[in-house]
Every structure is written in structure tokens, then in C-alpha cells.
Design a protein around this motif. Sequence first.
Motif, PDB file in Angstrom:
ATOM      1  N   ASP A   1       0.811  -1.240  -0.086  1.00 26.44           N
ATOM      2  CA  ASP A   1      -0.055  -0.010   0.007  1.00 26.44           C
ATOM      3  C   ASP A   1       0.892   1.334  -0.053  1.00 26.44           C
ATOM      4  O   ASP A   1       0.276   2.197  -0.216  1.00 26.44           O
ATOM      5  N   ARG A   2       1.990   1.152   0.362  1.00 30.20           N
ATOM      6  CA  ARG A   2       3.103   2.273   0.415  1.00 30.20           C
ATOM      7  C   ARG A   2       4.086   2.488  -0.841  1.00 30.20           C
ATOM      8  O   ARG A   2       4.666   3.311  -0.942  1.00 30.20           O
ATOM      9  N   THR A   3       3.601   1.525  -1.951  1.00 28.63           N
ATOM     10  CA  THR A   3       4.670   1.469  -2.984  1.00 28.63           C
ATOM     11  C   THR A   3       4.589   2.856  -3.869  1.00 28.63           C
ATOM     12  O   THR A   3       5.801   3.128  -4.061  1.00 28.63           O
ATOM     13  N   VAL A   4       3.576   3.024  -3.992  1.00 30.72           N
ATOM     14  CA  VAL A   4       3.390   4.406  -4.757  1.00 30.72           C
ATOM     15  C   VAL A   4       4.449   5.558  -4.164  1.00 30.72           C
ATOM     16  O   VAL A   4       5.083   6.310  -4.890  1.00 30.72           O
ATOM     17  N   LEU A   5       4.098   5.825  -2.890  1.00 28.95           N
ATOM     18  CA  LEU A   5       4.837   6.718  -2.343  1.00 28.95           C
ATOM     19  C   LEU A   5       6.489   6.489  -2.092  1.00 28.95           C
ATOM     20  O   LEU A   5       7.198   7.473  -2.216  1.00 28.95           O
TER      21      LEU A   5
END
Length: 224
Positions: free
Chosen positions: A46-50
Motif C-alpha cells: 500500500d506504500r509502494t507508490v509513495l
Amino acid sequence: WDEYIKSNEPENSEIMPVPDYEPQIQAEKEMGDFIRLCLVRALRQDRTVLASTQFIKKKLGPEYVKPMTKSLEEIWQESSNTVPILFLLSLGANPTGALDDFAKKKKTNLEKISMGEEQEKKALEAIKSAFQVGSWVLLANCHLGLDFMSQLEDILNPKNHRIDPDFRLWLTCEPHPNFPLGLLQMSIKVTDEPPKGVKAGLYRTFTTIITEEFLEKEDPPDKW
């Protein structure tokens, strides 16, 4: 590791260093940041884009992650009377209103046609008429008229007809696997997506809606 996985910002080494391996990762000048990105991708998808945004910003520079909003003026200057402008639509995005305002600014007529059943003849007549007078045509929802789209490449390159230099063809279309490849390649492609986040939203507002003309516009007294 449990604390790392449950962290609010596992991609931020200042807040949450990687357990057991943070010194080794920081020592890897070339691969350290990429290893950190891979860890986030593996453990906190869930934090990959950031994490990817942070990685690109550090490696390539902040200009590569800033929201980019090309104005219609810039897009129009790149186009020509035989090169259409294709807006690839996403959920919640619609450039029609902005195109209306831009056409008024350029003091030209914009004829809008929503593609669908039995609209091909109307669209062809509008394009041929605009060829002569140098006005603009907007074909909306082109994914509903793919048969006509396959003819556009030939229509925009007539052998025995002159096209006024001021003519412009604007297209809006949802991504479709059967969209004609030739038309896609010859078009100027613009993705019109809703801005993500407050910063991107304000950036688009101040670069597209709030212009010098907008600020200098005076409303008639009866509006006050």
C-alpha cells in the motif's frame, strides 16, 4: 520487524529505519535506496507508490515528481490542422468546459458532437465544413464510434481538398484496445486525470483556471 511492517511510513528511513539492515542499506550508495523500495514493495504494498515517488525524487530530482499540467494554449501550439488532439479520459475528467472557454478566447467556433449510433455522418459534415472556414470540431466519446475513427486518418489527409490552417480537431476517448493505431500514432495524446492531492489540485487550478484574463475580468455592477 513487526513494528516496521505496521509503521505509518516504512519508506521514510528517518522515521522508521529498516531493522537489522539500516547501516548496510545506507552504506550501499548505488543500490541502497532501491533495496529500500523493494522492501516496501514486498512488505507494504500500500506504500509502494509513495516509496517510488520518494525514490524518483532522490535519484532524478524533484522536477520529475511535480504535477505536470500543460495548458491548452501549449497543446494547441504543438498541434496543426492535420494533427488531432486526443484526450484520453479517466474517471471524473472532462475537458469539454475548458475547451469551450479556450475556443472563446481564440475567437473561434467549436462544434461539439458526441459520438455514438448514427453520428458518423454528422461528424463528417462538421469536419468538412470546418475544413473550409478554419473552425474547430470536438468529437466526444470516440470509443463509441471506432468505425469512424478508423476513417479519420484518411479524412484528415484529403488529396484534392485544402484544409484551413486554423482548423483543429479535438477528440476525447476512454482507453480502448480497438482504437485505431494509426490515428493514435498521429495524434497529440493528452491524459486528463483528476489531480491527486491538495497540492496537485491547487497547481492545476492556478495554471489552468486562474489566468491573467480571469484576474482582470470585471463583472457588471448588477451582479454585486
